[in-house]
Write a protein that holds these residues in place. Structure first.
Motif, PDB file in Angstrom:
ATOM      1  N   LEU A 223      45.887  29.819  39.831  1.00  0.00           N
ATOM      2  CA  LEU A 223      44.769  30.767  39.893  1.00  0.00           C
ATOM      3  C   LEU A 223      45.164  32.161  39.392  1.00  0.00           C
ATOM      4  O   LEU A 223      44.303  33.016  39.218  1.00  0.00           O
ATOM      5  CB  LEU A 223      44.258  30.882  41.334  1.00  0.00           C
ATOM      6  N   ALA A 224      46.450  32.381  39.170  1.00  0.00           N
ATOM      7  CA  ALA A 224      46.930  33.717  38.804  1.00  0.00           C
ATOM      8  C   ALA A 224      46.543  34.088  37.378  1.00  0.00           C
ATOM      9  O   ALA A 224      46.554  33.263  36.468  1.00  0.00           O
ATOM     10  CB  ALA A 224      48.442  33.776  38.964  1.00  0.00           C
ATOM     11  N   CYS A 225      46.183  35.361  37.189  1.00  0.00           N
ATOM     12  CA  CYS A 225      45.904  35.901  35.859  1.00  0.00           C
ATOM     13  C   CYS A 225      47.150  36.537  35.265  1.00  0.00           C
ATOM     14  O   CYS A 225      47.281  36.647  34.048  1.00  0.00           O
ATOM     15  CB  CYS A 225      44.803  36.945  35.935  1.00  0.00           C
TER      16      CYS A 225
ATOM     17  N   LEU B 224      38.759  32.093  42.878  1.00  0.00           N
ATOM     18  CA  LEU B 224      39.744  31.966  43.953  1.00  0.00           C
ATOM     19  C   LEU B 224      39.563  30.668  44.738  1.00  0.00           C
ATOM     20  O   LEU B 224      39.931  30.576  45.908  1.00  0.00           O
ATOM     21  CB  LEU B 224      39.633  33.165  44.899  1.00  0.00           C
TER      22      LEU B 224
ATOM     23  N   TYR C  28      40.556  40.645  36.733  1.00  0.00           N
ATOM     24  CA  TYR C  28      41.409  40.711  37.907  1.00  0.00           C
ATOM     25  C   TYR C  28      40.568  41.129  39.118  1.00  0.00           C
ATOM     26  O   TYR C  28      39.561  41.810  38.993  1.00  0.00           O
ATOM     27  CB  TYR C  28      42.540  41.720  37.717  1.00  0.00           C
TER      28      TYR C  28
ATOM     29  N   VAL D  73      42.505  40.573  45.983  1.00  0.00           N
ATOM     30  CA  VAL D  73      42.332  39.352  46.778  1.00  0.00           C
ATOM     31  C   VAL D  73      42.325  39.682  48.265  1.00  0.00           C
ATOM     32  O   VAL D  73      43.236  40.332  48.775  1.00  0.00           O
ATOM     33  CB  VAL D  73      43.450  38.338  46.468  1.00  0.00           C
TER      34      VAL D  73
ATOM     35  N   TYR E 131      44.082  36.118  52.642  1.00  0.00           N
ATOM     36  CA  TYR E 131      45.251  36.204  51.761  1.00  0.00           C
ATOM     37  C   TYR E 131      46.558  36.146  52.563  1.00  0.00           C
ATOM     38  O   TYR E 131      47.459  35.358  52.226  1.00  0.00           O
ATOM     39  CB  TYR E 131      45.159  37.487  50.933  1.00  0.00           C
TER      40      TYR E 131
ATOM     41  N   PHE F 144      45.413  37.948  40.760  1.00  0.00           N
ATOM     42  CA  PHE F 144      44.544  36.770  40.673  1.00  0.00           C
ATOM     43  C   PHE F 144      43.229  37.082  39.984  1.00  0.00           C
ATOM     44  O   PHE F 144      42.749  38.226  39.999  1.00  0.00           O
ATOM     45  CB  PHE F 144      44.295  36.196  42.073  1.00  0.00           C
ATOM     46  N   CYS F 145      42.647  36.054  39.397  1.00  0.00           N
ATOM     47  CA  CYS F 145      41.369  36.179  38.706  1.00  0.00           C
ATOM     48  C   CYS F 145      40.226  36.131  39.716  1.00  0.00           C
ATOM     49  O   CYS F 145      40.439  36.054  40.931  1.00  0.00           O
ATOM     50  CB  CYS F 145      41.218  35.057  37.677  1.00  0.00           C
TER      51      CYS F 145
END
Length: 311
Positions: free
Chosen positions: A187-189, A172, A6, A9, A94, A168-169
């Protein structure tokens, strides 16, 4: 995912349409020209409908609103893309990404609602001509527009808030020229199931339901036109909705092309290139489609040009 994957962002990376340096100047000139044509063309439609009293009818009221929405729709994505090409950067903050998602969904859904309302307007005009002025009264037109804005604002706000809850991981990179919500969710973890459910639900309510309304309206219109005995009468009736039908076909055809492209090649730039059709090309062509075969718009534009020249 492991906690170490993680990241906090601060910005996303928009990969754009191409990495080739030789193409950047060409892309900048091309999309700047298309944006200016879109802006000026739609602005002229708005000014023409305001200044010409003959165009103060429900059809042109919704057309001027469609032109305004198209200007806002392209302005949500294209200026940032042009800035990134010009400065040779690919970053978007962001908050900037969330803002783009919000306004892109807002104006895309307004486009869909307005196209469906305009189909209903043509249905009433052709199938119930004697009751047209009674049915399509100013109060109903204003109410339809207000409901469209409320639904679009609420759905885009809901989607934006759902994106806020995602983590997010470290990767990006968005293979697009703007923050397309589906690409951002991928893109989300963290668990994005709620986002996906809302996205598909909104697609049904905000996309398929209005499209079904358009199909129903035109099925009734075609049925009414076929009952007209003279060929001249059939042509005159169809000419009143030909422009709108062309715009609907272009908008939904481009959207279908993007969907098929994304399904065939997920996480690639293929869908980004296909998205150019409905995010830039369609809003650019709309003023030409509505003005080239429309004597009322042509006359209003000539009068507008005359007023500007005299001033």
């Amino acid at each position: 995912m492991e906690p170490g994957n993680y990241t906090q962002v601060s910005e996303f990376i928009l990969l754009g349409l191409s990495d080739e340096k030789e193409l950047q100047s060409f892309l900048l000139g091309l999309f700047l020209s298309m944006y200016l044509v879109t802006f000026v063309g739609n602005l002229l439609i708005i000014l023409a409908t305001i200044t010409d009293s003959h165009l103060h009818t429900p059809m042109y009221f919704f057309l001027s609103n469609l032109s305004f929405v198209d200007i806002c729709f392209t302005s949500t994505t294209v200026p940032k893309m042009l800035l990134n090409i010009h400065t040779r950067t690919k970053a978007i903050t962001y908050p900037g990404c969330l803002t783009q998602i919000y306004f892109f969904i807002l104006f895309a859904e307004l486009d869909i609602f307005l196209l469906s309302i305009m189909a209903y307007d043509r249905f009433v005009a052709i199938c119930h001509p004697l009751h047209y002025t009674v049915i399509m009264n100013p109060r109903l037109c204003g109410l339809l527009l207000l409901v469209s804005w409320i639904l679009s604002v609420l759905d885009s706000l809901l989607r934006g808030l759902l994106v806020l809850r995602l983590s997010f991981c470290t990767n990006l990179e968005i293979p697009h020229f703007f923050c397309e919500i589906n690409q951002v969710i991928q893109l989300a973890c963290s668990d994005a199931l709620l986002n996906i459910i809302e996205m598909y639900s909104a697609t049904v309510v905000m996309g398929i339901v209005p499209f079904t309304g358009i199909v129903f309206s035109y099925s009734q219109i075609v049925s009414s036109i076929l009952r007209i005995p003279s060929a001249r009468g059939k042509y005159k009736a169809f000419s009143t909705c030909g422009s709108h039908l062309s715009v609907v076909s272009l908008f939904y055809g481009a959207g279908l092309g993007v969907y098929l492209s994304a399904a065939a090649t997920p996480n690639s730039r293929g869908s980004a290139i296909a998205s150019v059709m409905y995010t830039i090309v369609t809003p650019m062509l709309n003023p030409f489609i509505y003005s080239l075969r429309n004597k009322d718009i042509k006359g209003a534009l000539k009068s507008l040009v005359g007023i500007v020249t005299l001033d």
